[in-house]
Design an enzyme around this catalytic site. Structure first.
Site, PDB file in Angstrom:
ATOM      1  CG  HIS A  48      -7.529  24.159  -6.945  1.00 54.19           C
ATOM      2  ND1 HIS A  48      -6.983  24.098  -8.209  1.00 54.19           N
ATOM      3  CD2 HIS A  48      -7.460  22.896  -6.434  1.00 54.19           C
ATOM      4  CE1 HIS A  48      -6.587  22.859  -8.458  1.00 54.19           C
ATOM      5  NE2 HIS A  48      -6.873  22.111  -7.401  1.00 54.19           N
ATOM      6  CG  HIS A  72      -9.925  17.685  -6.234  1.00 52.82           C
ATOM      7  ND1 HIS A  72     -10.524  18.887  -6.543  1.00 52.82           N
ATOM      8  CD2 HIS A  72      -8.584  17.917  -6.249  1.00 52.82           C
ATOM      9  CE1 HIS A  72      -9.585  19.798  -6.754  1.00 52.82           C
ATOM     10  NE2 HIS A  72      -8.401  19.238  -6.572  1.00 52.82           N
ATOM     11  CD  GLU A  76      -3.062  16.228  -0.854  1.00 52.29           C
ATOM     12  OE1 GLU A  76      -1.841  16.425  -0.894  1.00 52.29           O
ATOM     13  OE2 GLU A  76      -3.820  16.366  -1.837  1.00 52.29           O
ATOM     14  CG  ASP A  77      -4.929  19.842   0.859  1.00 51.51           C
ATOM     15  OD1 ASP A  77      -3.871  19.276   1.165  1.00 51.51           O
ATOM     16  OD2 ASP A  77      -5.205  20.193  -0.302  1.00 51.51           O
ATOM     17  CG  ASP A 139      -5.769  18.780  -9.053  1.00 49.09           C
ATOM     18  OD1 ASP A 139      -5.980  19.852  -8.465  1.00 49.09           O
ATOM     19  OD2 ASP A 139      -4.838  18.006  -8.751  1.00 49.09           O
ATOM     20  CG  ASP A 259       4.454  21.751 -41.345  1.00 50.43           C
ATOM     21  OD1 ASP A 259       5.450  22.339 -40.931  1.00 50.43           O
ATOM     22  OD2 ASP A 259       4.280  20.530 -41.241  1.00 50.43           O
TER      23      ASP A 259
END
Length: 729
Positions: A48, A72, A76-77, A139, A259
């Site tokens: 990812h 990134h 957090e992880d 992301d 259209d």
């Protein structure tokens, strides 16, 4: 999984001298941090991070942004800290990673609160460095491409959030390609039946459509070459979400969407753009009202093009966009196209004015505490279709469609909004509710005696105007609530033989305030005046039961004597409230009490004391805290008149209005207004607003009117139109 070297190869195509080492270092660091972590698809989590970096490379972003894209999710992880990022790389990369990092480690009361705080932080980070949102969009784009691996509930939540927030942000930043893909992917998971139906119908006509696109493209190309213009012509089908929106907006089926195709003409100069437009209009008939000049008046997201719709071959509507090569790059990549590179060295070249809307949204919503209200207003700010208007000096201002002159006034300055008393649009006076149209020239008229009205909240639509009006009204109501609350606390203390001024510094008094959740005296008074807290509840907290009873016993005789002797008057209303003076009094419009009616009073939040008839149907439906009830009575010595509304149904015959008016006048009653209307059944309805001294005077007039020949029914009506039957013919 894409390889790190493939990303570097992309970067080298537009940055030949790029620092490849930073990208490789970020790859190794992220690989170690995310070791053994898997995505819902079963792929290594690192895949990812690399896909996000690849999308950023497609945007032609700088090396720091590419590295931040790889890193990134590390804060957090994984156990990695922001300090680790700054130490291993540089402050810029650390700032970007921190800006993208969610704040999921903090616990919130609700999903809405967590979501709103995420976006607050993201917008604040964007205001510092716009590259934060570019990483966030990359992301989200990869997450949408792999959304199928999550459960249905999560898929729909993420898709709706993407459609509400991220796609509009991409639009605001002018990033057309990303916006379209985010919208199409959102539609796929929110309404799969619609998505796959459109996809199937588009696919079924693919061969026919491609043939038609090539025919039209060749016609345009040949015609413009003959005109002496050197251009590039591209044709493309419209995106699924765009088709879906048109079907919904016009309430038509897929087969009625004519259209479905759009063509782009890309030129070298602005002069050639307008020359191409003239050539196209000479080739095919333009559709009236479908021409937009976004070159002369660019959109706030920097988008520039000429738009026209024409009736092309086989009678089909064709949308054509005409722009220069630079405009085309901006239309596709938006703000990312403003990163300039010179001799292989990256430099940021985005002027703060290019993203001032971010700071506007922040400033407009910084006082908004309710997470649901915040998210609602954020969606409005991001998705509103815009109109463009001018100040008297020729400055262009953009507003959401439906914005009024009051929204315009607050956009200029808060003081201008507060003092707005009128406006001229294109030289003519207009009401404050007037909705702005593109091309309007707006001049605001102010008056120092003017102030915002609560009614303005019914028609202003911008967050800035709504917030400023609400803040003004809160402050004004707080002032009234403060005075009322102070008076009620003083009276409650006096019942216990205590003087407020002597105890406000007392520790027990301060502790009682704090324990009830009001750290300051001001907040206590406002809460009591606003009706959130009763004075009796505070007294019970402040005085122990035993002390409370002793204090009451000591001052009992004095208090009784005072109640016998002191009854304050409010001369302007004719209402008496025991022991309270100078309190805001208002009469309920649902029942419109008049002197002589049995009445009840209760403290209305932020609006003083409201007086109702004792038998008011609406009052009896309201669950009022007994502590907010207050004893009131009419002041028999006061000479006041109150408005009351009566409604009369009668036979529709000549002279009836005059006869009823005569009876009202004969009872020494003034008529404030009268309205009459004839009905199809031979009857007529009349309403009168009259000024009466007391209920006896009113009832006498009602009886006489009721006895008048031809009168079918007479009703006493509240000023808010809620009827109360008092008799019939």
């Amino acid at each position: 999984m894409i390889r790190c070297e493939e990303i570097i190869d992309k970067v080298l195509t537009y940055l030949p001298n790029a620092n490849q080492g930073i990208i490789r270092k970020a790859y190794v660091f992220s690989a170690r941090a995310h070791k053994d972590q898997l995505r819902a698809s079963g792929e290594p989590y690192l895949s990812h991070s690399l896909e996000v970096a690849s999308i950023l490379a497609d945007m032609k972003m700088d090396v720091d942004t590419i590295a931040a894209g790889i890193l990134h999710d590390t804060i957090e992880d994984t156990p990695v800290t922001l300090q680790d990022i700054e130490t291993m790389f540089n402050p810029t990369i650390a700032l970007l990673v921190d800006g993208v990092t969610k704040i999921g480690k903090i616990k919130y009361k609700s999903i809405e609160e967590k979501q709103s705080e995420n976006f607050r932080k993201m917008l604040m980070a964007m205001a510092k460095d716009i590259r934060v949102i570019l990483i966030k969009l990359a992301d989200r784009l990869h997450n949408m491409r792999t959304l199928e691996y999550l459960n249905e509930e999560k898929r729909k939540f993420i898709a709706q959030e993407t459609l509400d927030i991220y796609a509009p942000i991409a639009h605001r930043l002018g990033m057309g390609e990303i916006k379209w893909e985010l919208e199409d992917e959102s539609l796929r998971y929110l309404q799969p039946d619609v998505y796959y139906t459109i996809a199937k119908k588009v696919r079924n006509k693919r061969r026919e459509r491609l043939k038609y696109i090539e025919e039209v493209r060749n016609l345009i190309q040949q015609h413009l070459i003959e005109t002496g213009l050197d251009v590039i012509v591209e044709g493309r089908p419209k995106h699924f979400y765009s088709i879906y929106q048109k079907m919904m907006r016009r309430r038509i089926s897929f087969d009625e969407v004519y259209d479905l195709l759009a063509f782009r003409i890309i030129t070298d100069t602005i002069k050639d753009c307008y020359a191409s437009l003239g050539a196209i209009h000479s080739l095919w008939t333009p559709v009236p009202g479908r021409f937009k000049d976004y070159i002369a008046m660019p959109k706030p997201n920097m988008y520039q093009s000429l738009h026209t719709t024409v009736i092309g071959p086989k009678g089909n509507r064709i949308e054509i966009q005409i722009r220069t090569k630079k405009m085309h790059e901006v239309a596709e990549r938006g703000i990312a196209a403003h990163w300039l590179y010179k001799e292989g060295t990256e430099i940021t070249a985005i002027h703060p004015d290019e993203f001032k809307w971010i700071k506007q949204i922040l400033s407009w919503q910084e006082e908004m505490k309710d997470p649901k209200e915040y998210m609602k207003n954020l969606k409005v700010d991001l998705t509103a279709t815009e109109v463009y208007v001018f100040t008297p000096k020729g400055e262009v201002k953009s507003f959401p469609r439906g914005a009024t002159v009051v929204d315009f006034a607050y956009a200029i300055h808060t003081h201008i909004g507060h003092k707005c008393s009128g406006a001229r649009v294109n030289g003519k006076m207009v009401p404050l509710k007037y909705q702005l149209k593109s091309g309007d020239v707006v001049e605001i008229i102010t008056s120092e005696n003017h102030k915002p009205s609560r009614d303005w909240l019914n028609f202003v639509i911008t967050s800035r105007a709504q917030n400023k009006i609400k803040l003004f009204l809160r402050e004004e109501e707080s002032g009234k609530s403060y005075n009322l609350g102070k008076t009620l606390i003083e009276k409650a203390l006096k019942k216990n033989n205590i003087n407020l001024s002597k105890v406000i510094e007392d520790e027990a008094f301060k502790n009682a305030c704090s324990s009830l959740g009001y750290p300051t005296l001001e907040s206590l008074f406002i809460a009591v005046g606003f009706g959130k807290l009763s004075a009796e509840t505070f007294i019970k907290k402040y005085l122990p039961e035993s002390k409370n009873e002793v204090q009451k016993a000591k001052g009992l005789e004095k208090i009784k004597e005072k109640f016998r002797q002191v009854v304050r008057r409010n001369e302007s209303t004719g209402i008496r409230i025991k022991d309270i003076d100078n309190i805001l009094i208002r009469f309920a419009k649902c029942c419109s009490p008049v002197p002589g009616d049995e009445i009840k009073g209760f403290i209305t939040r932020g609006r003083g004391v409201t007086i109702h008839k004792a038998d008011c149907a609406l009052l009896n439906k309201i669950d009022i805290n007994p502590e907010r009830r207050i004893d009131v009575e009419w002041d028999s010595k006061a000479k006041t008149e109150r408005p009351v509304k009566i409604s009369v149904t009668s036979e529709n015959k000549k002279g009836m209005l005059a006869s009823i008016s005569s009876i009202i006048a004969s009872n020494d009653i003034d008529i404030v207004s009268a309205n009459a209307a004839a009905n199809d059944d031979g009857t007529g309805d009349m309403t009168f607003i009259i000024q009466v001294k007391n209920v006896d005077q009113l009832n006498k007039a009602i009886t006489q009117i009721n006895n008048l020949k031809g009168v079918i029914k007479i009703e006493r009506v509240g000023l808010s139109e809620k009827k109360v039957n008092v008799g019939g013919g």
